[in-house]
Design a protein around this motif. Sequence first.
Motif, PDB file in Angstrom:
ATOM      1  N   SER A   1       6.077  -8.226   0.548  1.00  0.00           N
ATOM      2  CA  SER A   1       7.064  -9.053   1.248  1.00  0.00           C
ATOM      3  C   SER A   1       8.484  -8.747   0.802  1.00  0.00           C
ATOM      4  CB  SER A   1       6.758 -10.543   0.996  1.00  0.00           C
ATOM      5  OG  SER A   1       6.766 -10.832  -0.393  1.00  0.00           O
ATOM      6  N   TYR A   2       8.688  -7.611   0.151  1.00  0.00           N
ATOM      7  CA  TYR A   2      10.027  -7.237  -0.326  1.00  0.00           C
ATOM      8  C   TYR A   2      10.379  -5.829   0.156  1.00  0.00           C
ATOM      9  CZ  TYR A   2       7.067  -4.854  -3.770  1.00  0.00           C
ATOM     10  OH  TYR A   2       6.104  -4.070  -4.375  1.00  0.00           O
ATOM     11  N   GLU A   3      11.678  -5.589   0.185  1.00  0.00           N
ATOM     12  CA  GLU A   3      12.170  -4.267   0.574  1.00  0.00           C
ATOM     13  C   GLU A   3      12.441  -3.424  -0.673  1.00  0.00           C
ATOM     14  OE1 GLU A   3      14.896  -4.409   4.224  1.00  0.00           O
ATOM     15  OE2 GLU A   3      15.215  -6.374   3.316  1.00  0.00           O
ATOM     16  N   SER A   4      12.108  -2.147  -0.610  1.00  0.00           N
ATOM     17  CA  SER A   4      12.369  -1.235  -1.722  1.00  0.00           C
ATOM     18  C   SER A   4      12.446   0.194  -1.181  1.00  0.00           C
ATOM     19  CB  SER A   4      11.275  -1.350  -2.791  1.00  0.00           C
ATOM     20  OG  SER A   4      10.045  -0.829  -2.305  1.00  0.00           O
ATOM     21  N   ALA A   5      12.755   1.123  -2.104  1.00  0.00           N
ATOM     22  CA  ALA A   5      12.884   2.525  -1.699  1.00  0.00           C
ATOM     23  C   ALA A   5      11.558   3.118  -1.247  1.00  0.00           C
ATOM     24  CB  ALA A   5      13.452   3.335  -2.858  1.00  0.00           C
ATOM     25  N   THR A   6      10.442   2.573  -1.725  1.00  0.00           N
ATOM     26  CA  THR A   6       9.115   3.100  -1.386  1.00  0.00           C
ATOM     27  C   THR A   6       8.417   2.294  -0.296  1.00  0.00           C
ATOM     28  OG1 THR A   6       8.123   1.815  -3.195  1.00  0.00           O
ATOM     29  CG2 THR A   6       8.815   4.066  -3.701  1.00  0.00           C
ATOM     30  N   THR A   7       9.158   1.380   0.337  1.00  0.00           N
ATOM     31  CA  THR A   7       8.552   0.478   1.322  1.00  0.00           C
ATOM     32  C   THR A   7       9.066   0.795   2.720  1.00  0.00           C
ATOM     33  OG1 THR A   7       8.420  -1.294  -0.319  1.00  0.00           O
ATOM     34  CG2 THR A   7       8.232  -1.936   1.980  1.00  0.00           C
ATOM     35  N   TRP A   8       8.152   0.880   3.668  1.00  0.00           N
ATOM     36  CA  TRP A   8       8.552   0.998   5.064  1.00  0.00           C
ATOM     37  C   TRP A   8       8.176  -0.270   5.820  1.00  0.00           C
ATOM     38  CZ3 TRP A   8       4.521   0.910   8.619  1.00  0.00           C
ATOM     39  CH2 TRP A   8       3.246   1.266   8.149  1.00  0.00           C
ATOM     40  N   ARG A   9       9.088  -0.730   6.661  1.00  0.00           N
ATOM     41  CA  ARG A   9       8.961  -2.016   7.350  1.00  0.00           C
ATOM     42  C   ARG A   9       7.887  -1.974   8.425  1.00  0.00           C
ATOM     43  NH1 ARG A   9      11.014  -4.081  12.050  1.00  0.00           N
ATOM     44  NH2 ARG A   9      11.376  -6.337  12.146  1.00  0.00           N
TER      45      ARG A   9
ATOM     46  N   PHE B   1       2.273 -16.231  14.431  1.00  0.00           N
ATOM     47  CA  PHE B   1       3.433 -15.926  15.271  1.00  0.00           C
ATOM     48  C   PHE B   1       4.730 -16.071  14.479  1.00  0.00           C
ATOM     49  CE2 PHE B   1       6.758 -17.141  18.288  1.00  0.00           C
ATOM     50  CZ  PHE B   1       6.665 -16.120  19.224  1.00  0.00           C
ATOM     51  N   LEU B   2       4.847 -17.162  13.724  1.00  0.00           N
ATOM     52  CA  LEU B   2       6.040 -17.364  12.901  1.00  0.00           C
ATOM     53  C   LEU B   2       6.135 -16.300  11.811  1.00  0.00           C
ATOM     54  CD1 LEU B   2       5.947 -21.254  12.503  1.00  0.00           C
ATOM     55  CD2 LEU B   2       7.535 -19.930  13.902  1.00  0.00           C
ATOM     56  N   GLY B   3       4.983 -15.968  11.210  1.00  0.00           N
ATOM     57  CA  GLY B   3       4.978 -14.962  10.157  1.00  0.00           C
ATOM     58  C   GLY B   3       5.397 -13.592  10.656  1.00  0.00           C
ATOM     59  N   ALA B   4       4.997 -13.260  11.888  1.00  0.00           N
ATOM     60  CA  ALA B   4       5.355 -11.948  12.454  1.00  0.00           C
ATOM     61  C   ALA B   4       6.861 -11.821  12.678  1.00  0.00           C
ATOM     62  CB  ALA B   4       4.609 -11.738  13.771  1.00  0.00           C
ATOM     63  N   HIS B   5       7.527 -12.955  12.939  1.00  0.00           N
ATOM     64  CA  HIS B   5       8.962 -12.922  13.221  1.00  0.00           C
ATOM     65  C   HIS B   5       9.822 -13.243  11.998  1.00  0.00           C
ATOM     66  CE1 HIS B   5       8.991 -12.277  17.571  1.00  0.00           C
ATOM     67  NE2 HIS B   5       7.951 -13.089  17.650  1.00  0.00           N
ATOM     68  N   MET B   6       9.385 -14.178  11.168  1.00  0.00           N
ATOM     69  CA  MET B   6      10.261 -14.737  10.135  1.00  0.00           C
ATOM     70  C   MET B   6       9.843 -14.396   8.707  1.00  0.00           C
ATOM     71  SD  MET B   6      11.182 -18.454  11.727  1.00  0.00           S
ATOM     72  CE  MET B   6      11.930 -18.597  13.357  1.00  0.00           C
ATOM     73  N   GLN B   7       8.790 -13.614   8.527  1.00  0.00           N
ATOM     74  CA  GLN B   7       8.393 -13.137   7.205  1.00  0.00           C
ATOM     75  C   GLN B   7       8.432 -11.616   7.198  1.00  0.00           C
ATOM     76  OE1 GLN B   7       4.655 -15.838   6.869  1.00  0.00           O
ATOM     77  NE2 GLN B   7       5.111 -15.180   4.782  1.00  0.00           N
TER      78      GLN B   7
ATOM     79  N   SER C   1       7.311  -8.053   6.316  1.00  0.00           N
ATOM     80  CA  SER C   1       6.113  -7.335   5.894  1.00  0.00           C
ATOM     81  C   SER C   1       6.428  -5.849   5.858  1.00  0.00           C
ATOM     82  CB  SER C   1       4.946  -7.583   6.862  1.00  0.00           C
ATOM     83  OG  SER C   1       4.518  -8.918   6.810  1.00  0.00           O
ATOM     84  N   GLY C   2       6.147  -5.234   4.731  1.00  0.00           N
ATOM     85  CA  GLY C   2       6.357  -3.807   4.578  1.00  0.00           C
ATOM     86  C   GLY C   2       5.232  -3.191   3.784  1.00  0.00           C
ATOM     87  N   PHE C   3       5.009  -1.907   3.973  1.00  0.00           N
ATOM     88  CA  PHE C   3       3.946  -1.211   3.241  1.00  0.00           C
ATOM     89  C   PHE C   3       4.578  -0.405   2.123  1.00  0.00           C
ATOM     90  CE2 PHE C   3       0.863   2.120   2.360  1.00  0.00           C
ATOM     91  CZ  PHE C   3      -0.321   1.393   2.306  1.00  0.00           C
ATOM     92  N   ASP C   4       4.205  -0.760   0.883  1.00  0.00           N
ATOM     93  CA  ASP C   4       4.729  -0.074  -0.296  1.00  0.00           C
ATOM     94  C   ASP C   4       3.801   1.091  -0.635  1.00  0.00           C
ATOM     95  OD1 ASP C   4       5.732   0.746  -2.735  1.00  0.00           O
ATOM     96  OD2 ASP C   4       6.142  -1.280  -3.455  1.00  0.00           O
ATOM     97  N   SER C   5       4.271   2.288  -0.433  1.00  0.00           N
ATOM     98  CA  SER C   5       3.431   3.468  -0.654  1.00  0.00           C
ATOM     99  C   SER C   5       3.128   3.702  -2.127  1.00  0.00           C
ATOM    100  CB  SER C   5       4.123   4.708  -0.078  1.00  0.00           C
ATOM    101  OG  SER C   5       5.418   4.870  -0.642  1.00  0.00           O
ATOM    102  N   SER C   6       3.940   3.127  -3.030  1.00  0.00           N
ATOM    103  CA  SER C   6       3.702   3.332  -4.464  1.00  0.00           C
ATOM    104  C   SER C   6       2.471   2.582  -4.961  1.00  0.00           C
ATOM    105  CB  SER C   6       4.926   2.908  -5.273  1.00  0.00           C
ATOM    106  OG  SER C   6       5.164   1.508  -5.137  1.00  0.00           O
TER     107      SER C   6
ATOM    108  N   CYS D   1       7.013  -5.360  10.152  1.00  0.00           N
ATOM    109  CA  CYS D   1       7.489  -6.368  11.096  1.00  0.00           C
ATOM    110  C   CYS D   1       8.213  -7.469  10.339  1.00  0.00           C
ATOM    111  CB  CYS D   1       6.331  -6.972  11.907  1.00  0.00           C
ATOM    112  SG  CYS D   1       5.164  -7.908  10.885  1.00  0.00           S
ATOM    113  N   GLY D   2       8.886  -8.342  11.086  1.00  0.00           N
ATOM    114  CA  GLY D   2       9.472  -9.547  10.533  1.00  0.00           C
ATOM    115  C   GLY D   2      10.776  -9.350   9.795  1.00  0.00           C
ATOM    116  N   LYS D   3      11.451 -10.484   9.572  1.00  0.00           N
ATOM    117  CA  LYS D   3      12.694 -10.516   8.809  1.00  0.00           C
ATOM    118  C   LYS D   3      12.536 -11.492   7.647  1.00  0.00           C
ATOM    119  CE  LYS D   3      15.517  -9.496  12.876  1.00  0.00           C
ATOM    120  NZ  LYS D   3      16.628  -9.958  13.757  1.00  0.00           N
ATOM    121  N   PRO D   4      13.228 -11.251   6.547  1.00  0.00           N
ATOM    122  CA  PRO D   4      13.065 -12.119   5.360  1.00  0.00           C
ATOM    123  C   PRO D   4      13.797 -13.458   5.508  1.00  0.00           C
ATOM    124  CG  PRO D   4      14.678 -10.399   4.909  1.00  0.00           C
ATOM    125  CD  PRO D   4      14.128 -10.106   6.275  1.00  0.00           C
ATOM    126  N   ILE D   5      13.321 -14.283   6.447  1.00  0.00           N
ATOM    127  CA  ILE D   5      13.931 -15.592   6.693  1.00  0.00           C
ATOM    128  C   ILE D   5      13.148 -16.692   5.973  1.00  0.00           C
ATOM    129  CG2 ILE D   5      14.555 -17.276   8.471  1.00  0.00           C
ATOM    130  CD1 ILE D   5      14.839 -14.922  10.421  1.00  0.00           C
TER     131      ILE D   5
END
Length: 373
Positions: free
Chosen positions: A331-339, A312-318, A320-325, A341-345
């Motif tokens: 767990s990071y944001e990039s040009a090839t990543t779509w979100r 539950f905490l991970g879904a909200h506070m971590q 998660s994105g899928f890197d197509s490359s 769930c969660g925020k990088p807290i």
Amino acid sequence: MSAHHVNTAERDHRERSFELHAGRRSEFQEKMLHLAAAMDSENDVLSKEYFKMMTDMIVLCVTLALSLLFWVISLTMSAVAGNLQPVSPWRWLFSILVPLTLTSRALKRRSLDRSGALGALLVGFVLTMANLSFFSALLAFFVTSSKLTRWGAEKKKKIDAEYKEGGQRNWVQVFCNGGVPTELALLYMIEAGPGEIPVDFGKQYSASWMCLSLLGALACSAGDTWASEVGPVLSQSQPRLITTWKEVPAGTNGGVTLVGLAASFLGGAAVGVAYFAMQLLTVGDLHLADPQWPIVLYGGVAGLLGSMLDSFLGAHMQYSGFDSSIGKVVSYESATTWRICGKPIMDNNAVNLFSSVLIALFLPGMAWGLWPR
């Protein structure tokens, strides 16, 4: 036959003889070099074995000296304070030697890195000194988690972008999983002193509360580890996000499966079984105390609830994105990543720590109300 032809034949014969002798000499020298290299290699092996033997002897001597030193300090403090019970030198020895042996083995098997080994040595020493049931619960968590981390490695490499061979946990991971139990073990020793006691709220309320808090924290960590290591390998269904119950890619923070949830209960129960078994072996007059079998059930519930809370905490506070490359959840944001769930807290270590703190704080209160008398 002319003299010129004779001299030429003799010269050719001498050259062939020289080449033959040179070849034999070269072959002999090569064999000697191989023999010397083999002897050097054997000497290196013997030197390493001798060095290892001497190192083990030095460690053993230092351990004995430390255990006797701590025993003398314990006797002195007992004599000065008048109300403290001295700790046996054998307990000091066991508390130092056993964690040292286990962490050394874990370091060689790459379950821990160097900083993780030092952290695990401290955690193991404190828990073993406080209560052997704490030690057995910690051992069950560490051994099963290390085994499961290696299990299904090929499948996990395809899912986890940060997969490490053997786990290789560092000091941050060790203290996020073992920090809360270590604090509770220290409080337990201040409250009741080193030793084994039954869980009995009527006779030892504070100490029993601390025992269940510590067990709950370890079972929470074990449940989360079992779920994350077993679920991706055995589950045939796609994970679902715990907050929305929508299907998400494997490896998403907050994603759960029925197999993973069942594994989290079993992981916590395994820690509870280890704790309960040591109680049976070390606690005298156990029949005079409250029933101890609920410890196993308590461990399973702590593992399940801890894993669900972690998700539950991970879904909200971590994040998660899928890197197509690379085709993996990251767990990071990039040009090839779509979100997803969660925020990088928080990172995974902070979520683990927060989950174990909450379980350690609140679950013993539920146990106190439901524990059979």
